[in-house]
Design a protein around this motif. Sequence first.
Motif, PDB file in Angstrom:
ATOM      1  N   LEU A  48     -16.613   3.978   0.777  1.00  0.00           N
ATOM      2  CA  LEU A  48     -17.058   3.964  -0.566  1.00  0.00           C
ATOM      3  C   LEU A  48     -15.702   4.394  -1.455  1.00  0.00           C
ATOM      4  CD1 LEU A  48     -19.059   3.973  -2.807  1.00  0.00           C
ATOM      5  CD2 LEU A  48     -19.443   6.493  -2.549  1.00  0.00           C
ATOM      6  N   TYR A  49     -15.237   3.239  -2.374  1.00  0.00           N
ATOM      7  CA  TYR A  49     -14.105   3.568  -2.945  1.00  0.00           C
ATOM      8  C   TYR A  49     -14.315   3.752  -4.337  1.00  0.00           C
ATOM      9  CZ  TYR A  49      -9.596   2.434  -5.374  1.00  0.00           C
ATOM     10  OH  TYR A  49      -8.652   2.209  -6.419  1.00  0.00           O
ATOM     11  N   LEU A  66      -5.887  -2.367  -3.034  1.00  0.00           N
ATOM     12  CA  LEU A  66      -6.122  -1.345  -1.954  1.00  0.00           C
ATOM     13  C   LEU A  66      -7.313  -1.972  -1.341  1.00  0.00           C
ATOM     14  CD1 LEU A  66      -5.687   1.257  -0.457  1.00  0.00           C
ATOM     15  CD2 LEU A  66      -6.842   2.328  -2.401  1.00  0.00           C
ATOM     16  N   VAL A  67      -8.357  -2.347  -1.864  1.00  0.00           N
ATOM     17  CA  VAL A  67      -9.727  -2.837  -1.401  1.00  0.00           C
ATOM     18  C   VAL A  67      -9.396  -3.665  -0.580  1.00  0.00           C
ATOM     19  CG1 VAL A  67     -11.909  -4.208  -1.577  1.00  0.00           C
ATOM     20  CG2 VAL A  67     -11.201  -2.023  -3.338  1.00  0.00           C
ATOM     21  N   VAL A  78     -16.227  -2.465   2.337  1.00  0.00           N
ATOM     22  CA  VAL A  78     -15.982  -1.581   0.853  1.00  0.00           C
ATOM     23  C   VAL A  78     -16.854  -1.570  -0.066  1.00  0.00           C
ATOM     24  CG1 VAL A  78     -13.878  -0.714  -0.316  1.00  0.00           C
ATOM     25  CG2 VAL A  78     -13.381  -1.780   1.899  1.00  0.00           C
ATOM     26  N   VAL A  79     -17.374  -0.801  -0.332  1.00  0.00           N
ATOM     27  CA  VAL A  79     -18.326  -0.609  -1.508  1.00  0.00           C
ATOM     28  C   VAL A  79     -17.743  -0.132  -2.601  1.00  0.00           C
ATOM     29  CG1 VAL A  79     -20.571   0.143  -2.293  1.00  0.00           C
ATOM     30  CG2 VAL A  79     -20.485  -0.612   0.115  1.00  0.00           C
ATOM     31  N   GLY A 118     -10.965   7.996  -3.253  1.00  0.00           N
ATOM     32  CA  GLY A 118     -10.952   7.809  -4.656  1.00  0.00           C
ATOM     33  C   GLY A 118      -9.652   7.982  -4.986  1.00  0.00           C
ATOM     34  N   ASP A 119      -9.084   7.490  -6.147  1.00  0.00           N
ATOM     35  CA  ASP A 119      -7.765   7.552  -6.715  1.00  0.00           C
ATOM     36  C   ASP A 119      -7.912   8.287  -8.338  1.00  0.00           C
ATOM     37  OD1 ASP A 119      -6.663   5.234  -8.861  1.00  0.00           O
ATOM     38  OD2 ASP A 119      -8.196   4.468  -7.467  1.00  0.00           O
ATOM     39  N   SER A 120      -7.007   9.283  -8.466  1.00  0.00           N
ATOM     40  CA  SER A 120      -7.052   9.697  -9.812  1.00  0.00           C
ATOM     41  C   SER A 120      -8.226  10.250 -10.380  1.00  0.00           C
ATOM     42  CB  SER A 120      -6.416   8.503 -10.867  1.00  0.00           C
ATOM     43  OG  SER A 120      -5.876   9.226 -12.128  1.00  0.00           O
ATOM     44  N   ALA A 121      -8.855   9.624 -11.453  1.00  0.00           N
ATOM     45  CA  ALA A 121     -10.056  10.112 -12.006  1.00  0.00           C
ATOM     46  C   ALA A 121     -11.175   9.812 -10.716  1.00  0.00           C
ATOM     47  CB  ALA A 121     -10.423   9.410 -13.294  1.00  0.00           C
TER      48      ALA A 121
END
Length: 271
Positions: A48-49, A66-67, A78-79, A118-121
């Motif tokens: 889960l991205y 990245l996905v 990848v969801v 997850g990245d950043s926010a």
Amino acid sequence: MASAARRPASHLPPRRLGRVADISRTFVGAWPVYDVSPLGAEPSAQVLYVHGGGYVGELERPHWELVRTLVTRARARVVVPAYILAPRGTADRTVPVATDLLSGLIAGGGDGGTVLIGDSAGAGLALAAAQRLRDRDGEQPSRIVLVSPWLDVTMSHPDQAAIEEADPVLARAGLAEAGRLYAGTLAAEDPLVSPLRGTFGGLAPMTVFSGTRDVLATDSRELVRRARAEGTEVEFHEAVGLPHVYPLLPVPEGRAARDRIVELVRSAAQL
């Protein structure tokens, strides 16, 4: 943000991703959710991205790259939720939906592991969802990977002023305003909004990436300190001289970080 509200940016995946992946789209409530899998192959794990963008920015090309890496190199499904952005999408609405999405993936994961990235926010939203899921029924993904996480929207850490002077990407004033919009009716200190203000015991093992020229590096350092103190396993990579979300950049350090993320996803498939 007013301009984006009038003419929203596209969150569609780039066409070239379709050359290496099967892509479908469903809806979870009002959220478009993309499901991206290796072309013609059974995925060995699932991810889960949750993308970054200060809670006000859509999926962009570096996110989709990245996905692509996760699909082609880690052979992962990848969801990717295109969650509703602030000011419409506030933490009280967004975190519960992300939690349900994560829970559903874990439940339907079969023999492969589930990695939350997850990245950043997006890392802040991911961590808040993991905390909520832990509190609700004790479930956790196989691993949580946080890239330059934004975990405290108050932007109140005393070390941030000095770091900001060297940060080529972010500034505290804009982040604080985006955080205010994302908080909505909640206080900025609420753990749903700022998961650094929550607790870390009982969470999945974490891997955290940060650069020293990132004003949000303080969030990563505080997370590592507090999570380890509460007994949660944390692998921490702090790259000297690198900016915000450097693992998404086409630089040697970014490639090394992506290599490690691929390794972690592959390892989850073997659990």
